[in-house]
Enzyme design. Structure first.
Site, mmCIF file in Angstrom:
data_model
loop_
_atom_site.group_PDB
_atom_site.id
_atom_site.type_symbol
_atom_site.label_atom_id
_atom_site.label_comp_id
_atom_site.label_asym_id
_atom_site.label_seq_id
_atom_site.Cartn_x
_atom_site.Cartn_y
_atom_site.Cartn_z
ATOM 1 N N LYS A 164 -10.522 -5.100 -6.072
ATOM 2 C CA LYS A 164 -11.453 -3.993 -6.349
ATOM 3 C C LYS A 164 -10.698 -2.775 -6.864
ATOM 4 O O LYS A 164 -11.167 -2.064 -7.728
ATOM 5 C CB LYS A 164 -12.195 -3.625 -5.077
ATOM 6 C CG LYS A 164 -13.166 -4.692 -4.630
ATOM 7 C CD LYS A 164 -13.737 -4.355 -3.260
ATOM 8 C CE LYS A 164 -14.214 -5.617 -2.574
ATOM 9 N NZ LYS A 164 -14.416 -5.468 -1.149
ATOM 10 N N LYS A 184 -3.478 -10.392 -8.483
ATOM 11 C CA LYS A 184 -4.781 -10.961 -8.105
ATOM 12 C C LYS A 184 -5.934 -10.056 -8.527
ATOM 13 O O LYS A 184 -5.745 -8.861 -8.733
ATOM 14 C CB LYS A 184 -4.823 -11.199 -6.599
ATOM 15 C CG LYS A 184 -4.805 -9.945 -5.775
ATOM 16 C CD LYS A 184 -5.245 -10.211 -4.341
ATOM 17 C CE LYS A 184 -5.366 -8.880 -3.610
ATOM 18 N NZ LYS A 184 -6.042 -8.921 -2.350
ATOM 19 N N LYS A 191 0.841 -1.207 0.000
ATOM 20 C CA LYS A 191 0.000 0.000 0.000
ATOM 21 C C LYS A 191 0.875 1.256 0.000
ATOM 22 O O LYS A 191 0.562 2.245 -0.659
ATOM 23 C CB LYS A 191 -0.929 0.007 1.229
ATOM 24 C CG LYS A 191 -2.010 -1.055 1.173
ATOM 25 C CD LYS A 191 -3.242 -0.506 0.525
ATOM 26 C CE LYS A 191 -4.245 -1.431 -0.052
ATOM 27 N NZ LYS A 191 -4.552 -2.709 0.337
HETATM 28 P P1 TYM Z 1 -10.836 -8.074 1.412
HETATM 29 O O1 TYM Z 1 -12.018 -7.196 1.565
HETATM 30 O O2 TYM Z 1 -9.655 -7.567 0.666
HETATM 31 O O3 TYM Z 1 -11.223 -9.445 0.785
HETATM 32 C C1 TYM Z 1 -12.258 -10.218 1.349
HETATM 33 C C2 TYM Z 1 -11.976 -11.698 1.185
HETATM 34 O O4 TYM Z 1 -11.851 -12.022 -0.197
HETATM 35 C C3 TYM Z 1 -10.617 -12.701 -0.405
HETATM 36 N N1 TYM Z 1 -10.075 -12.290 -1.716
HETATM 37 C C4 TYM Z 1 -9.629 -13.149 -2.618
HETATM 38 N N2 TYM Z 1 -9.529 -14.498 -2.617
HETATM 39 C C5 TYM Z 1 -9.044 -15.084 -3.719
HETATM 40 N N3 TYM Z 1 -8.637 -14.393 -4.818
HETATM 41 C C6 TYM Z 1 -8.702 -13.039 -4.872
HETATM 42 N N4 TYM Z 1 -8.331 -12.385 -5.966
HETATM 43 C C7 TYM Z 1 -9.208 -12.353 -3.727
HETATM 44 N N5 TYM Z 1 -9.421 -11.046 -3.427
HETATM 45 C C8 TYM Z 1 -9.953 -11.028 -2.182
HETATM 46 C C9 TYM Z 1 -9.707 -12.251 0.728
HETATM 47 O O5 TYM Z 1 -8.703 -13.196 0.976
HETATM 48 C C10 TYM Z 1 -10.675 -12.136 1.871
HETATM 49 O O6 TYM Z 1 -10.868 -13.373 2.500
HETATM 50 N N6 TYM Z 1 -8.611 -7.797 5.778
HETATM 51 C C11 TYM Z 1 -9.722 -8.426 5.124
HETATM 52 C C12 TYM Z 1 -11.069 -8.095 5.739
HETATM 53 C C13 TYM Z 1 -11.144 -8.390 7.187
HETATM 54 C C14 TYM Z 1 -11.152 -9.687 7.779
HETATM 55 C C15 TYM Z 1 -11.233 -9.446 9.180
HETATM 56 C C16 TYM Z 1 -11.113 -10.977 7.286
HETATM 57 C C17 TYM Z 1 -11.225 -7.475 8.180
HETATM 58 N N7 TYM Z 1 -11.272 -8.102 9.374
HETATM 59 C C18 TYM Z 1 -11.279 -10.516 10.086
HETATM 60 C C19 TYM Z 1 -11.148 -12.038 8.191
HETATM 61 C C20 TYM Z 1 -11.225 -11.804 9.583
HETATM 62 C C21 TYM Z 1 -9.709 -7.907 3.694
HETATM 63 O O7 TYM Z 1 -9.179 -6.891 3.385
HETATM 64 O O8 TYM Z 1 -10.389 -8.604 2.863
#
Ligand code: TYM
Length: 335
Positions: free
Chosen positions: A202, A199, A116
């Site tokens: 968004k 990957k 980031k």
């Molecule tokens: P975030 O919002 O970036 O993504 C949410 C979930 O989607 C999965 N993901 C993917 N899996 C496979 N391929 C991809 N291209 C891909 N893009 C996203 C992520 O692995 C995730 O599981 N930090 C977390 C949100 C969060 C969280 C938590 C998760 C906040 N608190 C507590 C678990 C437990 C995040 O940014 O996810």
């Protein structure tokens, strides 16, 4: 009330726009599969999304979109607690306690932080640095055993374990369990984007959204990056081409995948044909979701009820954990 006898599951997705195929295959699909067997807490991480300063309206819309998308994917409010992160303020207090024992060096070494900083050197805020402690607080507030996430979140989860174990050690308690990544029968997935590398994300502009119309899907897939095609039998695939195969593996039939693998290996593949097939398979795969998303998204009252019921459920375990944390840390009111 003690800890539930069923293993506890916690996971969330940031509210930074519609959910994409990576979110679905990496996380949401597992949420749905787990809700019957485990005690599940699933939330929308609206606080986490503040690191990139969304406008208030955009943030609100995003929260509603994702709630509708969670429901459309099959999350059942009878079976799990489905809530918005900011409705559980206990998490924010736990975040503060965890931050007292999270060290600058380890936070700075976190890969997603470094990434980031590289992408956006003018917005290196403290929320970004302490993103993993807030995520740990989300998980530990329910004393989770399992966390279903995509591969990109493995390091954050490892940090949550470090913070949990450190807290236990410092205060000589066994309050927190060590949360583990949930492994279904399949390995953790990383869904690639359509732009040839990295990957699906968004902010990368390379995503297929669950709410995309069939035409939007077709246009995106037809524009996906590929290469000039193999020139020798059995030539290894370039990253953009491997990415198309990886997505196909998830949404197309085994026969379709085998057919295009065979054409590739014989140097007879026409990427236009492969993309057309992939686009149609994606349309079919996502059609039932898209219809339901629209239905839930148009029912604001229902979404409000869902969020309220979820917050009530999540409060029960959050209040209990925080009460114990306060006692352990020595935060007691004098009156
Ligand atoms: P975030 O919002 O970036 O993504 C949410 C979930 O989607 C999965 N993901 C993917 N899996 C496979 N391929 C991809 N291209 C891909 N893009 C996203 C992520 O692995 C995730 O599981 N930090 C977390 C949100 C969060 C969280 C938590 C998760 C906040 N608190 C507590 C678990 C437990 C995040 O940014 O996810």
């Amino acid at each position: 009330m003690g800890k539930s006898t069923k293993p506890i599951v916690v996971s969330g997705i940031r509210s930074t726009g519609h959910l994409h195929l990576g979110n679905y295959l990496g996380a949401l699909r597992n949420f749905v599969a787990m809700q019957e067997t485990y005690q599940c807490y699933f939330f929308i991480a609206d606080l986490h999304s503040l690191t990139t300063h969304p406008t208030p309206d955009h943030l609100q819309d995003s929260v509603r979109d994702i709630l509708a998308e969670y429901l459309a994917a099959g999350l059942d409010i009878e079976q799990c607690a489905l809530y918005v992160q900011s409705d559980i303020q206990e998490t924010i207090e736990l975040y503060l306690y965890l931050n007292m024992n999270a060290y600058l060096g380890e936070l700075e070494r976190c890969t997603s932080f470094k990434e980031k900083v590289r992408q956006n050197p003018n917005n290196v805020n403290a929320g970004l640095l302490t993103y993993p402690t807030l995520m740990a607080a989300d998980i530990l507030i329910h004393r989770a055993d399992l966390v279903p996430v995509g591969k990109d979140q493995e390091q954050h989860l490892e940090m949550a374990r470090t913070f949990a174990e450190r807290f236990n050690r410092l205060y000589q308690t066994d309050l927190f369990t060590s949360p583990q990544a949930y492994q279904s029968d399949k390995p953790l997935v990383k869904i690639p984007g359509l732009d040839g590398n990295g990957k699906m994300g968004k902010s990368e502009g390379n995503a297929i959204y669950l709410a995309d119309t069939p035409d939007q899907i077709r246009k995106k897939v037809m524009k996906a990056v590929s290469d000039i095609g193999p020139s020798t039998i059995g030539q290894p695939k370039s990253e953009p081409v491997q990415n198309l195969f990886t997505i196909m593996e998830q949404v197309s039939s085994h026969d379709t995948l085998a057919h295009f693998e065979d054409l590739y290996n014989r140097c007879e593949i026409r990427y236009g044909d492969m993309k057309k097939q992939l686009a149609e398979d994606l349309v079919t795969f996502l059609a039932p979701l898209r219809e339901k998303i629209e239905m839930y998204r148009n029912d604001e009252r229902y979404l409000r009820d869902v969020a309220r019921i979820g917050a009530e459920k999540a409060h029960v375990s959050a209040t209990e954990t925080l009460k114990r944390v306060r006692e352990i840390v020595g935060i007691r009111s004098l009156f």
